[in-house]
Write an enzyme that holds these catalytic residues in place. Structure first.
Site, PDB file in Angstrom:
ATOM      1  CG  HIS A   1      -1.937  -1.049   1.248  1.00 58.52           C
ATOM      2  ND1 HIS A   1      -3.018  -1.019   2.101  1.00 58.52           N
ATOM      3  CD2 HIS A   1      -2.083  -2.179   0.523  1.00 58.52           C
ATOM      4  CE1 HIS A   1      -3.777  -2.076   1.900  1.00 58.52           C
ATOM      5  NE2 HIS A   1      -3.219  -2.802   0.945  1.00 58.52           N
TER       6      HIS A   1
ATOM      7  CD  GLU B   1      -2.047   4.128   3.261  1.00 58.78           C
ATOM      8  OE1 GLU B   1      -3.212   4.293   3.635  1.00 58.78           O
ATOM      9  OE2 GLU B   1      -1.738   3.345   2.327  1.00 58.78           O
TER      10      GLU B   1
ATOM     11  CB  CYS C   1      -6.557  -0.587   5.255  1.00 59.18           C
ATOM     12  SG  CYS C   1      -4.846  -1.165   5.229  1.00 59.18           S
TER      13      CYS C   1
ATOM     14  CB  CYS D   1      -2.090   1.545   6.265  1.00 59.61           C
ATOM     15  SG  CYS D   1      -1.672   0.737   4.699  1.00 59.61           S
TER      16      CYS D   1
END
Length: 149
Positions: A53, A55, A83, A86
């Protein structure tokens, strides 16, 4: 630079992710004093890595640059509500401030769903600022998914 300015850089990363066929999410990490230390967009499909992801990739790069697993005083600007995975990484990295654009009622982990920072098991919760460039972030996601239906 303002939080909107940093979010514009994150939106650039999100657009680049969309151009690669990735879900358009972008993130930037800013060090104390306002210095950009990392930027990334989603690369889940490209890297065949469910943890890639925006992040996570930005936090990894910022930690390498800092030579530490912790980033006290740093800010993370991301186009979509993180999410739970993260959010957990943001907590572990000791990010001071989190700015995000679009809310994610389906899979978010900050204001929705797991609400990671509200759990007593969460050892560190950043200051959270939501809705920064939220309309632009949401539109980018909506347009991306509309093109796939």
């Amino acid at each position: 630079m303002t939080s909107r300015g940093w979010m514009d850089l994150a939106l650039d990363e999100a657009r680049a992710a969309a151009a690669r066929g990735e879900v358009p999410v972008g993130a930037v990490v800013v060090a104390p004093g306002g210095r950009l230390v990392a930027r990334a967009g989603n690369r889940v499909r490209e890297l065949c890595d469910t943890t890639a992801h925006a992040e996570i990739l930005a936090l990894r790069a910022a930690c390498r640059a800092a030579g530490s697993e912790r980033l006290p005083g740093h800010e993370l600007h991301v186009t979509l509500e993180p999410c739970p995975m993260c959010a957990g990484a943001i907590s572990l990295a000791r990010i001071a401030r989190l700015y995000y654009g679009a809310a994610d009622p389906k899979a978010g982990g900050v204001a929705h769903g797991a609400r990671v920072f509200a759990h007593p098991q969460c050892h560190h919760a950043p200051e959270v600022f939501d809705g920064i460039a939220g309309t632009d972030s949401a539109r980018l996601l909506r347009d991306f998914f509309a093109g796939r239906r």
